[in-house]
Design a protein around this motif. Structure first.
Motif, mmCIF file in Angstrom:
data_model
loop_
_atom_site.group_PDB
_atom_site.id
_atom_site.type_symbol
_atom_site.label_atom_id
_atom_site.label_comp_id
_atom_site.label_asym_id
_atom_site.label_seq_id
_atom_site.Cartn_x
_atom_site.Cartn_y
_atom_site.Cartn_z
ATOM 1 N N HIS A 142 45.984 39.567 57.450
ATOM 2 C CA HIS A 142 46.266 38.406 58.299
ATOM 3 C C HIS A 142 45.879 37.527 57.947
ATOM 4 N N LEU A 143 46.767 37.044 56.706
ATOM 5 C CA LEU A 143 46.221 35.663 56.133
ATOM 6 C C LEU A 143 48.005 34.874 55.424
ATOM 7 N N SER A 144 48.472 33.705 55.295
ATOM 8 C CA SER A 144 49.535 33.288 54.555
ATOM 9 C C SER A 144 48.502 33.284 53.562
ATOM 10 N N ALA A 145 50.138 33.856 52.561
ATOM 11 C CA ALA A 145 50.164 32.893 51.175
ATOM 12 C C ALA A 145 49.067 31.568 51.082
ATOM 13 N N ASP A 146 49.641 30.819 51.650
ATOM 14 C CA ASP A 146 48.948 29.150 51.758
ATOM 15 C C ASP A 146 47.251 29.043 51.740
ATOM 16 N N GLU A 147 46.986 30.611 52.746
ATOM 17 C CA GLU A 147 46.279 30.595 52.868
ATOM 18 C C GLU A 147 44.627 31.484 51.768
ATOM 19 N N ILE A 148 45.948 32.464 51.361
ATOM 20 C CA ILE A 148 45.633 33.091 50.426
ATOM 21 C C ILE A 148 44.886 32.371 49.343
ATOM 22 N N LYS A 149 46.048 31.892 49.175
ATOM 23 C CA LYS A 149 46.030 30.599 47.577
ATOM 24 C C LYS A 149 44.819 29.381 47.761
ATOM 25 N N LEU A 150 44.977 28.892 48.741
ATOM 26 C CA LEU A 150 43.366 28.211 49.511
ATOM 27 C C LEU A 150 42.083 29.225 48.923
ATOM 28 N N ILE A 151 41.871 29.913 50.006
ATOM 29 C CA ILE A 151 40.578 30.726 49.645
ATOM 30 C C ILE A 151 40.430 30.774 48.189
ATOM 31 N N TYR A 152 41.381 31.477 47.236
ATOM 32 C CA TYR A 152 41.353 32.190 46.061
ATOM 33 C C TYR A 152 40.548 30.879 45.084
ATOM 34 N N ARG A 153 41.601 29.802 45.715
ATOM 35 C CA ARG A 153 41.161 28.392 44.394
ATOM 36 C C ARG A 153 39.974 27.740 45.260
ATOM 37 N N LEU A 154 39.240 28.202 46.110
ATOM 38 C CA LEU A 154 38.245 27.521 46.843
ATOM 39 C C LEU A 154 37.033 28.378 45.327
ATOM 40 N N PHE A 155 37.228 29.024 45.847
ATOM 41 C CA PHE A 155 36.356 30.317 45.056
ATOM 42 C C PHE A 155 36.170 30.141 43.253
ATOM 43 N N LEU A 156 37.371 29.770 43.308
ATOM 44 C CA LEU A 156 37.737 29.182 41.301
ATOM 45 C C LEU A 156 37.071 27.698 41.528
ATOM 46 N N GLU A 157 36.747 27.112 42.202
ATOM 47 C CA GLU A 157 35.677 26.081 42.218
ATOM 48 C C GLU A 157 34.663 26.401 42.265
ATOM 49 N N LYS A 158 34.314 27.172 42.286
ATOM 50 C CA LYS A 158 32.718 27.937 42.137
ATOM 51 C C LYS A 158 32.432 27.245 43.984
ATOM 52 N N ASN A 159 32.664 27.452 45.180
ATOM 53 C CA ASN A 159 32.833 27.060 46.328
ATOM 54 C C ASN A 159 31.729 29.137 47.109
ATOM 55 N N GLY A 160 30.812 28.556 48.086
ATOM 56 C CA GLY A 160 30.194 30.052 48.235
ATOM 57 C C GLY A 160 31.464 30.366 49.653
ATOM 58 N N ILE A 161 30.701 31.750 49.995
ATOM 59 C CA ILE A 161 31.898 31.643 50.777
ATOM 60 C C ILE A 161 31.428 31.176 52.072
#
Length: 91
Positions: A12-31
């Motif tokens: 139950h996440l919007s496309a913008d929220e999913i994009k942000l989560i993946y981009r933050l993960f790609l920047e090596k941010n932790g959970i």
């Protein structure tokens, strides 16, 4: 549904929220860091990351619907594989 067979199916996440989560993960941010930034619970984030597997449908969805580039997808697959290898080595 266009998300069936992808990591975001029944999330139950919007496309913008999913994009942000993946981009933050790609920047090596932790959970927990991603949790603080997005406001989503760490279980939601970790389940999304954990459920992400490399397949044609997922990659197509990430590029066409979410807006990640092909190079970001390749980096994502590399990070996910490294994370999985690290978790397998722990006793």
């Amino acid at each position: 549904m266009d998300t069936k067979g992808t990591a975001v199916y029944r999330k139950h996440l919007s496309a913008d929220e999913i994009k942000l989560i993946y981009r933050l993960f790609l920047e090596k941010n932790g959970i927990r860091s991603i949790e603080r930034i997005t406001g989503h619970h760490r279980d939601t984030i970790s389940h999304l990351i954990k459920d992400t597997v490399k397949n044609q449908k997922t990659e197509e969805y990430l590029v066409k619907q979410i807006g990640l580039t092909a190079s970001e997808c390749e980096k994502l697959w590399g990070l996910l594989e490294k994370k999985r290898e690290t978790s397998r080595k722990k006793p």
